[in-house]
Scaffold this active site. Structure first.
Site, PDB file in Angstrom:
ATOM      1  N   ASP A   1       9.573  31.221 -28.642  1.00 19.43           N
ATOM      2  CA  ASP A   1      10.695  31.747 -29.415  1.00 19.43           C
ATOM      3  C   ASP A   1      10.252  31.667 -30.879  1.00 19.43           C
ATOM      4  O   ASP A   1       9.413  30.832 -31.215  1.00 19.43           O
ATOM      5  CB  ASP A   1      11.929  30.871 -29.162  1.00 19.43           C
ATOM      6  CG  ASP A   1      13.054  31.170 -30.119  1.00 19.43           C
ATOM      7  OD1 ASP A   1      13.401  32.352 -30.257  1.00 19.43           O
ATOM      8  OD2 ASP A   1      13.572  30.225 -30.740  1.00 19.43           O
TER       9      ASP A   1
ATOM     10  N   CYS B   1       0.845  -1.206   0.000  1.00 23.18           N
ATOM     11  CA  CYS B   1       0.000   0.000   0.000  1.00 23.18           C
ATOM     12  C   CYS B   1       0.871   1.244   0.000  1.00 23.18           C
ATOM     13  O   CYS B   1       2.098   1.162   0.070  1.00 23.18           O
ATOM     14  CB  CYS B   1      -0.933   0.004   1.208  1.00 23.18           C
ATOM     15  SG  CYS B   1      -0.046   0.165   2.769  1.00 23.18           S
TER      16      CYS B   1
END
Length: 725
Positions: free
Chosen positions: A421, A15
């Site tokens: 860019d 778990c």
């Protein structure tokens, strides 16, 4: 001292609490800088200083109650096959445990529930069969509880061990010491059986979350045809060395990365570029391992093998991403750490209320408390984040979107502004000559030949466009004297006794050269986003050359896709404002910035961030590194180049701008899935505990409900695969 990053396979985790426990203990090792333990893929990723050895790490994991195996950096088929076999072995093991447990439990259920046989012989038989389930199948829960207590932590094992032990040992006492008392052998045995059923189903469904890695591994060639001592040999891919000469025939998979030294062919690079059209390859061209040779044969020299190949780098990024945690996981970890002690307390209160306040029997009160213990296991909460990340990053990898980790995934889902860019990102990054306009007053026989001869000495990107045009026209370069570059303005030189100036208006003004004659034409070109190179010969305006960096076909569509997601696209370019405005208008960007130096991009990003907006910077991964670092998230373009793989939180391998919107959409979908998982896991527990505490749910069915809740979370994560980006 440089830090090392390593991965370990861990076995025995049941778990999220197990993962937290291992994480906490590993962080205590001196020299360990960062640890992420992932319950979903059973792996630990550690960043540590060189002096921290494997033995120390594995000893700490073993002392915590689990087993660990280091994963070598060298990517080999054998090792990944071993990992896959371990995963498949885990599924088979859980299936066999479940079937054996069911085989033992069914007679107990038949004797107690259907035949209602309460004879001493029947009870003894039930105690033996239930005992086998309790202590053989359920041994893992006792072991996990013991190591948890040793490390001062309660986990899922604690809840199951305490709950089933309470039912079994009370039944045992009733059988041998108490007269006419109830027995609950079917409760303890079925409870463990249902928990193991959940583990089997969970293992099967978790296996599907890692299918992307399996597919990527399947791309790699298994052998290579190597030329050694003048003879061809077929060798395993692991035996190929850098510098080996390899033969590839039509239809074969290219085994590793390299450079062609003989032959000509076309190669299907769709696994990298996403383009179905094969790419022509000749001597000197690079080839990428796992791509497919289509037509001719060729020989290439190996440049990269093993972990250094493009495919290996991609697999490494995906593996690390799938093992990472998103910041939202901290919430689940915090809840899990306090959840089990809280549930034990609620179970005790439930027992006290039922026994002392309601006045129920000891046995009935005990069974209600057991139901509370079992239904509240926090497995589903522990699986909520990692399973969604595994599926999300895997889906991205299949489409050429490499998301480097949970943090990048979470940030991408929150962005509001996308800064692009221009060169190499919105455009092809390869300027081309559009037109040459000559002055009527000063006619020159071949202006391009003169300009190309001068630009042959230059390293400027625009010079490449002129040289390419000249070479295509088979023009000869003339001798050049007195070449000099005028920074920010252009170049000057002497060619066959002619003084040549090539540059912008500032350069021509400096030499008092009038260019009014062609001003209208130049303005027209600039308004279309083209760059003008003015040419003067012997002090007279001779003409100009118009150069343009073509926009990518996908640019306009990519901007439109982002706006549909409610994001603000922004362009930052070093071009003058006229050119920048023309390009922005052509692709549909309303927010743009011209004459931007690399350092200016940082200020643009900071400005948006100061308004509380999350910013993504999209660049080619080379000259945009500072801006990519400043942004909340960097997305690197670059067709899978080494630089791109190292830069940015997300890498778009296919170099397709439309993948920017897809990456953000995928992140949003994955984060939504994580939130859904967490909501249902918490909702399930918040509803399940009161139902169990009110005595409305039998303990064994509480175990089944708990098991199915974990499976449902994994299945919900797997639904991501069906989503369209």
């Amino acid at each position: 001292m440089k830090n090392k990053k390593e991965q370990f396979n861990i076995s025995g985790m049941h778990c999220a609490s197990c993962a937290l426990l291992i994480e906490q203990n590993l962080k205590k090792i001196p020299g360990v800088k960062n640890v992420v333990v992932n319950y979903a893929n059973q792996k630990a990723i550690l960043e540590h200083e060189d002096y921290v050895g494997h033995e120390m790490i594995m000893k700490v994991i073993k002392d915590t109650g689990y087993q660990a195996q280091p994963i070598s950096e060298e990517m080999t088929h054998g090792e990944h096959n071993h990992q896959r076999m371990m995963q498949e072995g885990e599924i088979i093991k859980e299936r066999n445990y479940f079937l054996f447990s069911l085989l033992m439990s069914l007679p107990v259920l038949a004797l107690s529930m259907f035949l209602k046989d309460k004879s001493f012989i029947s009870l003894v038989l039930q105690s033996v069969l239930a005992g086998i389930v309790q202590f053989y199948i359920g041994f893992r829960f006792y072991r996990g509880t013991w190591y948890g207590l040793k490390n001062k932590m309660a986990n899922m094992d604690t809840l199951v061990a305490v709950g089933t032990s309470a039912a079994y040992f009370y039944s045992l006492a009733s059988t041998y010491f108490l007269k006419d008392a109830q027995v609950f052998y079917e409760t303890s045995s079925l409870l463990i059986t249902f928990v193991i059923l959940g583990k089997w189903l969970e293992a099967k469904t978790k296996g599907k979350t890692g299918e992307a890695i399996k597919k990527l591994m399947g791309l790699q060639a298994k052998t290579a045809r190597v030329i050694r001592d003048g003879q061809e040999f077929d060798v395993l891919i692991e035996e190929v060395k850098v510098g080996d000469v390899i033969v590839v025939k039509p239809g074969e998979k290219i085994p590793v990365d390299g450079e062609i030294i003989e032959g000509y062919s076309s190669v299907d690079e769709s696994m990298i570029s996403g383009e179905s059209i094969p790419v022509e390859k000749k001597i000197g061209d690079k080839v990428i391992g796992a791509t497919i040779n289509k037509t001719g044969s060729f020989i290439f020299k190996t440049t990269k093998i093993g972990k250094d190949t493009m495919l290996a780098q991609i697999i490494k990024i995906v593996e690390e991403a799938q093992g990472s945690k998103a910041p939202i996981q901290k919430f689940a970890d915090k809840v899990s750490s306090i959840f089990v002690p809280t549930v034990i307390f609620i179970a005790l209160v439930t027992f006290v209320v039922w026994f002392f306040v309601v006045g129920s029997s000891f046995a009935a009160s005990l069974m209600v408390a057991v139901a509370v213990l079992v239904i509240a296991c926090p497995c589903a909460l522990g699986l909520a984040t990692p399973t969604a990340i595994m599926v999300g990053t895997g889906k991205g990898a299949e489409q050429g979107i490499l998301i480097k980790g949970g943090e990048s995934l979470e940030v991408a889902g929150k962005v509001k502004v996308v800064v692009f860019d221009k060169t190499g990102t919105l455009t092809e990054g390869k300027p081309e000559v559009v037109c040459i306009v000559e002055s009527k007053k000063h006619k020159v026989e071949n202006i391009l030949q003169l300009v190309a001869s001068v630009e042959n000495k230059s390293e400027h990107p625009l010079a490449e466009a002129i040289l390419k045009e000249a070479k295509e026209l088979n023009l000869k370069f003339l001798p050049v004297e007195n070449f000099s570059a005028e920074v920010g303005r252009g170049v000057k030189a002497k060619v066959v006794d002619k003084e040549i100036l090539i540059g912008n208006g500032a350069l021509l003004k400096e030499y008092n050269i009038d260019y009014e004659e062609l001003r209208t034409e130049m303005i027209s070109e600039e308004e279309q986003g083209r760059t003008i190179l003015m040419v003067a010969i012997d002090g007279q305006m001779a003409g100009f050359i118009s150069v343009a960096d073509k926009l990518k076909i996908s640019s306009s569509e990519a901007i439109n896709d982002l706006e549909k997601l409610g994001l603000v696209p922004v362009m930052a370019t070093g071009d003058n404002n006229k050119t920048a405005e023309a390009i922005a208008k052509e692709i549909g960007i309303k927010n743009w910035h011209g004459r931007v130096q690399p350092q200016d991009k940082l200020e643009i990003i900071k400005e948006y961030q100061s308004k509380g907006q999350k910013v993504v910077m999209v660049g080619d991964g080379i000259n945009d590194a500072p801006a990519l670092a400043q942004a909340d998230l960097g997305i690197a373009m670059g067709a899978g180049t080494d630089v791109a793989l190292e830069t940015g939180g997300i890498v778009l391998v296919k170099n397709d701008l439309r993948d920017v919107a897809k990456a953000i959409r995928l992140s949003q979908l994955t984060m939504n899935k994580i939130k859904q998982n967490m909501f249902w896991a918490l909702f399930y527990n918040s509803i399940g505990i009161p139902i169990a505490a009110l005595g409305l749910l039998k303990a064994e069915f509480a175990g089944l409900a708990m098991a199915l809740s974990s499976v449902s979370v994994v299945l919900n994560s797997l639904l991501l695969k069906r989503k369209k980006l």
